[in-house]
Design a protein around this motif. Sequence first.
Motif, PDB file in Angstrom:
ATOM      1  N   LEU A 187     -89.709  45.702 -20.035  1.00  0.00           N
ATOM      2  CA  LEU A 187     -90.137  44.612 -19.156  1.00  0.00           C
ATOM      3  C   LEU A 187     -91.361  45.122 -18.416  1.00  0.00           C
ATOM      4  O   LEU A 187     -91.279  46.033 -17.591  1.00  0.00           O
ATOM      5  N   THR A 188     -92.532  44.549 -18.736  1.00  0.00           N
ATOM      6  CA  THR A 188     -93.777  45.134 -18.263  1.00  0.00           C
ATOM      7  C   THR A 188     -94.822  44.060 -17.995  1.00  0.00           C
ATOM      8  O   THR A 188     -94.495  42.880 -17.869  1.00  0.00           O
ATOM      9  N   GLY A 189     -96.098  44.467 -17.874  1.00  0.00           N
ATOM     10  CA  GLY A 189     -97.192  43.540 -17.617  1.00  0.00           C
ATOM     11  C   GLY A 189     -98.493  44.126 -18.136  1.00  0.00           C
ATOM     12  O   GLY A 189     -98.503  45.035 -18.970  1.00  0.00           O
ATOM     13  N   ARG A 190     -99.624  43.605 -17.646  1.00  0.00           N
ATOM     14  CA  ARG A 190    -100.947  44.049 -18.090  1.00  0.00           C
ATOM     15  C   ARG A 190    -101.043  43.982 -19.619  1.00  0.00           C
ATOM     16  O   ARG A 190    -100.817  42.932 -20.202  1.00  0.00           O
ATOM     17  N   THR A 191    -101.344  45.114 -20.269  1.00  0.00           N
ATOM     18  CA  THR A 191    -101.421  45.120 -21.735  1.00  0.00           C
ATOM     19  C   THR A 191    -100.105  45.543 -22.378  1.00  0.00           C
ATOM     20  O   THR A 191     -99.998  45.567 -23.601  1.00  0.00           O
ATOM     21  N   GLY A 192     -99.135  45.893 -21.557  1.00  0.00           N
ATOM     22  CA  GLY A 192     -97.871  46.414 -22.087  1.00  0.00           C
ATOM     23  C   GLY A 192     -97.832  47.920 -22.163  1.00  0.00           C
ATOM     24  O   GLY A 192     -96.774  48.529 -22.266  1.00  0.00           O
ATOM     25  N   GLY A 193     -99.030  48.548 -22.105  1.00  0.00           N
ATOM     26  CA  GLY A 193     -99.109  49.997 -22.115  1.00  0.00           C
ATOM     27  C   GLY A 193     -98.464  50.627 -23.333  1.00  0.00           C
ATOM     28  O   GLY A 193     -98.269  49.989 -24.373  1.00  0.00           O
TER      29      GLY A 193
END
Length: 217
Positions: free
Chosen positions: A167-173
């Motif tokens: 569960l993340t954001g931005r590009t997903g890293g």
Amino acid sequence: MTTKEQYYIDELVNRYPKLESIKYEIVRAYESIRDVYENGGKLLVAGNGGSASDSEHIVGELMKRFDMPRPVSDEFREKLIQVDGNRGKELADKLEGSLPAIALTTHEALTTAYSNDVDGKLTVAQQLSGYGKCGDAFIGISTSGNSENILHAVVTAKALGLKTIGLTGRTGGVLANMVDVSVIVPEVETYRIQELHLPIYHCWCRMLENYFWCKTC
């Protein structure tokens, strides 16, 4: 998905239109967790900073009622009363059904000892190596997708045979390419990412509760 599950997903997207683009991933993550519970597994959750609070929040919603009653089974009720007529009756009336879940962010004696004695970035991985069993699931929460403690935890979880959800954001890293299912909310700022994480996991908890306890839905 059932009609009710579809209703919850549609309601989520109606309230948070930005999530339309990741609706499929939200559903896939939910189905992975549901299947783990259906097969007798448990959920392990961890995150950094504010996301550590999210991991505890998720567990709190799963281990007791979220939106509807969760009576214990008739069999368990009877056993409680057999053990102790008075206390057992109170327990049978007040205990609630649980979906077993553990937040790997709350065991201070263990995590501080391991940080001091071994390596602080591996505290979640250490707990996974003890709690995790093949057939369980792990949710790793990282707004950047690059939190080293979560990445090490995912490696450990996969080696143990757990389903992994990011569960993340931005590009997903880095996290996005490591997990079985990656839910990347379409935001960049940390606080905005966290603001979208909450309704997603609330939706999961609501759907899980409905699936396991609403027999007439």
